[in-house]
Motif scaffolding. Sequence first.
Motif, mmCIF file in Angstrom:
data_model
loop_
_atom_site.group_PDB
_atom_site.id
_atom_site.type_symbol
_atom_site.label_atom_id
_atom_site.label_comp_id
_atom_site.label_asym_id
_atom_site.label_seq_id
_atom_site.Cartn_x
_atom_site.Cartn_y
_atom_site.Cartn_z
ATOM 1 N N ALA A 86 0.827 -1.208 0.000
ATOM 2 C CA ALA A 86 0.000 0.000 0.000
ATOM 3 C C ALA A 86 0.862 1.258 0.000
ATOM 4 O O ALA A 86 0.538 2.239 -0.685
ATOM 5 C CB ALA A 86 -0.937 -0.004 1.199
ATOM 6 N N ALA A 87 1.960 1.264 0.740
ATOM 7 C CA ALA A 87 2.841 2.434 0.791
ATOM 8 C C ALA A 87 3.466 2.696 -0.577
ATOM 9 O O ALA A 87 3.518 3.852 -1.036
ATOM 10 C CB ALA A 87 3.924 2.242 1.851
ATOM 11 N N ASP A 90 0.804 4.124 -2.870
ATOM 12 C CA ASP A 90 0.552 5.538 -2.576
ATOM 13 C C ASP A 90 1.645 6.423 -3.161
ATOM 14 O O ASP A 90 1.361 7.481 -3.724
ATOM 15 C CB ASP A 90 0.444 5.773 -1.067
ATOM 16 C CG ASP A 90 -0.887 5.332 -0.490
ATOM 17 O OD1 ASP A 90 -1.818 5.032 -1.268
ATOM 18 O OD2 ASP A 90 -1.001 5.294 0.747
ATOM 19 N N SER A 94 1.214 9.255 -6.285
ATOM 20 C CA SER A 94 1.533 10.674 -6.087
ATOM 21 C C SER A 94 2.846 11.078 -6.761
ATOM 22 O O SER A 94 3.378 12.143 -6.465
ATOM 23 C CB SER A 94 1.600 10.987 -4.598
ATOM 24 O OG SER A 94 2.698 10.330 -4.010
ATOM 25 N N SER A 102 -5.471 16.653 0.842
ATOM 26 C CA SER A 102 -6.504 15.726 1.286
ATOM 27 C C SER A 102 -7.763 16.497 1.642
ATOM 28 O O SER A 102 -7.692 17.621 2.147
ATOM 29 C CB SER A 102 -6.012 14.942 2.507
ATOM 30 O OG SER A 102 -7.062 14.168 3.042
ATOM 31 N N THR A 142 -0.524 11.473 4.089
ATOM 32 C CA THR A 142 0.560 10.592 3.616
ATOM 33 C C THR A 142 0.102 9.181 3.295
ATOM 34 O O THR A 142 0.918 8.360 2.868
ATOM 35 C CB THR A 142 1.697 10.526 4.655
ATOM 36 O OG1 THR A 142 1.207 9.926 5.847
ATOM 37 C CG2 THR A 142 2.267 11.911 4.944
ATOM 38 N N GLY A 143 -1.170 8.862 3.491
ATOM 39 C CA GLY A 143 -1.668 7.526 3.171
ATOM 40 C C GLY A 143 -0.975 6.456 3.989
ATOM 41 O O GLY A 143 -0.769 6.610 5.188
#
Length: 148
Positions: A86-87, A90, A94, A102, A142-143
């Motif tokens: 996931a990181a 993200d 971006s 956000s 920052t997700g």
Amino acid sequence: MNTHTPAALLAALLLAAPAVGTSASPTPAPAPADSAATTTLRLTVTGPTPATTAPAPDSTAAPAPAPRTVTLHCDPPGGDHPRADAACADLDASQGRVDRESDTACALLYDPVEVRAEGVWRGRPVSFARQYGNSCELNARTGAVFAF
């Protein structure tokens, strides 16, 4: 003037190409020649302060939170980041920016969180440090990057 005809060029290409259906093993894809496409980041989170329900009996302040640090690798995702997939997704979404806009509404609670990212994203140097007002703001901006 060029004396080669298109037919002669086509014949030369066909002779140089391997025959279809031969048992020759396929050529493996080349490994990256350099680390230009790699991503390796050292991520650190400090805070928020531990929640307490009452002041300490000796009226001392709560101890400062210990920093937590992980390493994130992408392409393929790995390292000791618990949400590496996931990181990395993200960061890819971006274009490597750690902080982004956000629309998430967070409570106006001041419980600061400091973060730092140092390393390389797809061959580009990264040096990022920021303090967010609370964990909600950190997560919204920052997700999954600092979600550990």
